[in-house]
Design an enzyme around this catalytic site. Structure first.
Site, PDB file in Angstrom:
ATOM      1  N   ASP A  13       0.832  -1.174  -0.171  1.00 31.47           N
ATOM      2  CA  ASP A  13       0.021   0.008  -0.056  1.00 31.47           C
ATOM      3  C   ASP A  13       0.983   1.178   0.137  1.00 31.47           C
ATOM      4  O   ASP A  13       0.472   2.299   0.724  1.00 31.47           O
ATOM      5  CB  ASP A  13      -0.945  -0.050   1.163  1.00 31.47           C
ATOM      6  CG  ASP A  13      -1.910  -1.071   1.137  1.00 31.47           C
ATOM      7  OD1 ASP A  13      -2.565  -1.410   0.026  1.00 31.47           O
ATOM      8  OD2 ASP A  13      -1.719  -1.958   2.113  1.00 31.47           O
ATOM      9  N   LYS A  16       1.912   1.958  -5.110  1.00 33.41           N
ATOM     10  CA  LYS A  16       2.466   1.122  -6.417  1.00 33.41           C
ATOM     11  C   LYS A  16       1.381   1.335  -7.917  1.00 33.41           C
ATOM     12  O   LYS A  16       1.940   1.490  -8.760  1.00 33.41           O
ATOM     13  CB  LYS A  16       2.865  -0.244  -6.191  1.00 33.41           C
ATOM     14  CG  LYS A  16       3.888  -0.282  -5.144  1.00 33.41           C
ATOM     15  CD  LYS A  16       4.284  -1.762  -5.011  1.00 33.41           C
ATOM     16  CE  LYS A  16       3.039  -2.731  -4.273  1.00 33.41           C
ATOM     17  NZ  LYS A  16       2.836  -2.379  -3.062  1.00 33.41           N
ATOM     18  N   ASN A  38      -4.695 -11.076  -3.653  1.00 38.06           N
ATOM     19  CA  ASN A  38      -4.528 -10.413  -2.018  1.00 38.06           C
ATOM     20  C   ASN A  38      -4.280  -8.857  -2.580  1.00 38.06           C
ATOM     21  O   ASN A  38      -4.478  -7.932  -1.512  1.00 38.06           O
ATOM     22  CB  ASN A  38      -3.540 -11.026  -1.194  1.00 38.06           C
ATOM     23  CG  ASN A  38      -2.532 -11.283  -2.015  1.00 38.06           C
ATOM     24  OD1 ASN A  38      -2.439 -11.239  -3.098  1.00 38.06           O
ATOM     25  ND2 ASN A  38      -1.367 -11.804  -1.258  1.00 38.06           N
ATOM     26  N   GLY A  40      -4.171  -5.072  -3.889  1.00 36.09           N
ATOM     27  CA  GLY A  40      -5.208  -3.981  -4.206  1.00 36.09           C
ATOM     28  C   GLY A  40      -4.497  -2.853  -4.885  1.00 36.09           C
ATOM     29  O   GLY A  40      -3.977  -1.914  -3.952  1.00 36.09           O
ATOM     30  N   HIS A  41      -4.350  -2.483  -6.048  1.00 39.53           N
ATOM     31  CA  HIS A  41      -3.830  -1.608  -6.621  1.00 39.53           C
ATOM     32  C   HIS A  41      -4.698  -0.362  -7.303  1.00 39.53           C
ATOM     33  O   HIS A  41      -5.730  -0.835  -8.220  1.00 39.53           O
ATOM     34  CB  HIS A  41      -2.860  -1.979  -7.889  1.00 39.53           C
ATOM     35  CG  HIS A  41      -1.540  -2.617  -7.283  1.00 39.53           C
ATOM     36  ND1 HIS A  41      -0.795  -3.329  -8.199  1.00 39.53           N
ATOM     37  CD2 HIS A  41      -1.466  -2.938  -6.005  1.00 39.53           C
ATOM     38  CE1 HIS A  41      -0.005  -3.970  -7.324  1.00 39.53           C
ATOM     39  NE2 HIS A  41      -0.054  -3.696  -6.138  1.00 39.53           N
ATOM     40  N   GLN A 224       2.274  -6.101  -2.791  1.00 36.31           N
ATOM     41  CA  GLN A 224       2.644  -6.131  -1.438  1.00 36.31           C
ATOM     42  C   GLN A 224       3.699  -5.369  -1.119  1.00 36.31           C
ATOM     43  O   GLN A 224       4.183  -4.399  -2.050  1.00 36.31           O
ATOM     44  CB  GLN A 224       2.845  -7.812  -0.839  1.00 36.31           C
ATOM     45  CG  GLN A 224       1.276  -8.427  -0.719  1.00 36.31           C
ATOM     46  CD  GLN A 224       0.906  -9.060  -2.068  1.00 36.31           C
ATOM     47  OE1 GLN A 224       1.770  -9.566  -2.658  1.00 36.31           O
ATOM     48  NE2 GLN A 224      -0.486  -8.850  -2.239  1.00 36.31           N
TER      49      GLN A 224
HETATM   50  P1  IMP Z   1      -2.083 -12.988   2.522  1.00 39.12           P
HETATM   51  O1  IMP Z   1      -1.291 -12.264   1.697  1.00 39.12           O
HETATM   52  O2  IMP Z   1      -3.605 -12.976   2.286  1.00 39.12           O
HETATM   53  O3  IMP Z   1      -1.636 -14.514   2.970  1.00 39.12           O
HETATM   54  O4  IMP Z   1      -2.098 -12.053   3.885  1.00 39.12           O
HETATM   55  C1  IMP Z   1      -0.791 -12.154   4.590  1.00 39.12           C
HETATM   56  C2  IMP Z   1      -0.662 -10.840   5.248  1.00 39.12           C
HETATM   57  O5  IMP Z   1      -0.117  -9.847   4.195  1.00 39.12           O
HETATM   58  C3  IMP Z   1      -1.697 -10.007   5.671  1.00 39.12           C
HETATM   59  O6  IMP Z   1      -1.163  -9.152   6.898  1.00 39.12           O
HETATM   60  C4  IMP Z   1      -2.259  -9.172   4.854  1.00 39.12           C
HETATM   61  O7  IMP Z   1      -2.806  -7.959   5.319  1.00 39.12           O
HETATM   62  C5  IMP Z   1      -1.137  -8.650   4.000  1.00 39.12           C
HETATM   63  N1  IMP Z   1      -1.394  -8.359   2.864  1.00 39.12           N
HETATM   64  C6  IMP Z   1      -1.497  -9.082   1.878  1.00 39.12           C
HETATM   65  N2  IMP Z   1      -1.605  -8.640   0.525  1.00 39.12           N
HETATM   66  C7  IMP Z   1      -1.539  -7.408   0.945  1.00 39.12           C
HETATM   67  C8  IMP Z   1      -1.555  -6.004   0.015  1.00 39.12           C
HETATM   68  O8  IMP Z   1      -1.610  -5.976  -1.068  1.00 39.12           O
HETATM   69  N3  IMP Z   1      -1.123  -4.901   0.855  1.00 39.12           N
HETATM   70  C9  IMP Z   1      -1.030  -4.861   1.933  1.00 39.12           C
HETATM   71  N4  IMP Z   1      -1.023  -6.018   2.793  1.00 39.12           N
HETATM   72  C10 IMP Z   1      -1.293  -7.055   2.271  1.00 39.12           C
HETATM   73 MG    MG Z   2      -2.821  -2.196  -1.739  1.00 37.04          MG
END
Ligand code: IMP
Ligand code: MG
Length: 436
Positions: A13, A16, A38, A40-41, A224
């Site tokens: 976040d 990017k 997972n 979110g852009h 991420q």
């Molecule tokens: P997972 O990727 O769903 O397994 O989540 C693992 C950790 O990564 C958690 O703390 C999520 O909140 C964090 N996370 C996963 N994807 C993102 C993202 O795109 N932005 C911020 N945090 C993320």
């Molecule tokens: Mg994001």
């Protein structure tokens, strides 16, 4: 033209999406190399807002080719929905989207396992996005995963799904006391879905390498951030992929010799969604201002993001791990109303100062940030596009960050739209883009 990897230097976040959208018009191919939906852009174009999860941000530029590389995990239901949503907004998606035959598929049982695992962890839960990302990567590493290429071969696909479900059912029943799942329904669903995505699946490594041989350029879109990287992040409170720049090569099937530059995206303060250590986290008024003014809610889960001061320990570490050449500084305008701004120099724990990121989760959890206090600029930087128009104290803040890491800042983002960006002259980005 150069081939550039753009990665997150914090916990994701960093903004990017906006930076990649801004750069995309200058590249031929935009490729995701890790993670899944997972991510979110968020991209704002005019009064339209797009949130991309799985599809590379370049898709908003009709003439570009977007690649979902082998390092990504793909949920077909999510993919189909994302394609539909984008099409509804007028985005053209056909042969401009390619999916690696080696990308692994997230199956409905991965989502179930993600949920049950988290519940079983209780207070130690990671706070995942619940999208089955971790279990899909586990399956990949266990050598029993389903690849996109398997969707082309009904027999192989059904055999693999059946074997997976047999094992999962055992775990569901014996470990989590949950009902078994019916292989028939899942097999029927995946066969039907396979038909609608087969057309995108190909050898994307071959495609990219051929294109690069013919002088095309590649923008590698990280998802991420470094502190969520499975190897280098705040383990175990991380995601299940390598988010760092070097994984762009593995996750796309290109050699390291193809990468010309690494850009790190860094927010002017820090946020984190999900659980785990966050040394500079703020629970006071300043944190609230960052949260509200920065609109810090997860683009994927809608969760409130935790907010804190800029963490120099984290930034120094991310610059090192990724070999960052230049930084894009985002959301500077969010700090416009703060009279005092803190920058973390190190963590103090039991009398010792750590200025390089420690592994020890206890130090991360208990270490007290050592701050350098800087004056806020107390003036609007919103929408500025010229460096010279920044208030002097904002320039001082930027300079302070540059000097701290001896890494030049190439872009400063002052708002969510493409145009609201300051291009800093003379940075490595100028060379990469051949800007005179
Ligand atoms: P997972 O990727 O769903 O397994 O989540 C693992 C950790 O990564 C958690 O703390 C999520 O909140 C964090 N996370 C996963 N994807 C993102 C993202 O795109 N932005 C911020 N945090 C993320
Ligand atoms: Mg994001």
């Amino acid at each position: 033209m150069s081939n550039i990897a753009v990665i997150g230097t914090q916990w994701g976040d960093e903004g990017k999406g906006k930076i990649i959208d801004l750069l995309a018009e200058r590249f031929d191919i935009i490729a995701r190399f890790q993670g899944g939906h997972n991510a979110g852009h968020t991209v704002c174009l005019g009064n339209q807002k797009y949130i991309l999860h799985l599809i590379p941000t370049g898709i908003l530029h009709p003439e570009k080719i977007c690649v979902i590389g082998n390092g990504v995990v793909v949920d077909i239901t999510a993919l189909i929905n994302e394609i539909e949503e984008l099409k509804k907004k007028g985005v053209v998606i056909n042969d401009n989207l390619l999916i690696s035959q080696r990308a692994h598929i997230i199956m409905p049982y991965h989502r179930l396992m993600d949920r049950y695992r988290e519940e079983a962890r209780g207070a130690k839960r990671i706070g995942t996005t619940g999208r089955g990302i971790g279990p899909a990567y586990e399956n990949k590493m266990a050598r029993s995963g389903i690849c996109a290429g398997d969707l082309m071969n009904e027999k192989v696909l059904i055999d693999k799904v059946a074997a997976n479900i047999e094992e999962i059912n055992h775990v569901l029943e014996k470990v989590y006391s949950q009902p078994r799942i019916d292989p028939g329904a899942i097999e029927a669903e995946i066969l039907e879905q396979a038909e609608s995505v087969k057309g995108y699946i190909t050898d994307t490594s071959l495609f990219i390498n051929n294109a690069l041989d013919h002088g095309k350029s590649l923008l590698m879109e990280g998802a991420q951030g470094t502190m969520l990287d499975i190897d280098h992040g705040t383990y175990p409170y991380v995601t299940s992929s390598n988010c760092v720049a070097s994984n762009a090569c593995t996750g796309l099937g290109i050699g390291i010799s193809r990468v010309d530059g690494v850009m790190g995206v860094i927010k002017a303060y820090t946020t984190r969604v999900g659980n785990g250590p966050f040394p500079t986290e703020l629970t006071d008024k300043s944190g609230q201002i960052l949260q509200e003014k920065g609109n810090e809610y997860g683009a994927t889960t809608g969760r409130r993001r935790r907010c804190g001061w800029f963490d120099g320990v984290v930034a120094r570490y991310a610059i090192r791990i990724n070999g960052v050449h230049t930084l894009a500084l985002t959301k500077l305008d969010v700090m416009d109303t703060l009279a005092k701004i803190n920058v973390c120099q190190g963590y103090k724990w039991k009398g010792k100062i750590f200025s390089d990121l420690p592994y020890d989760p206890t130090v991360l959890a208990e270490g007290e940030p050592v701050y350098k206090e800087l004056d806020g600029w107390l003036a609007s930087t919103s929408d500025l596009t010229e460096y010279n128009r920044l208030p002097q104290k904002a320039k001082d803040y930027i300079k302070y960050i540059e000097d701290m890491f001896e890494t030049p800042i190439c872009l400063i983002s002052t708002g969510s739209e493409r145009e609201k960006t300051i291009w800093v002259k003379g940075s490595p980005l100028d060379n990469w883009l051949m800007i005179p």
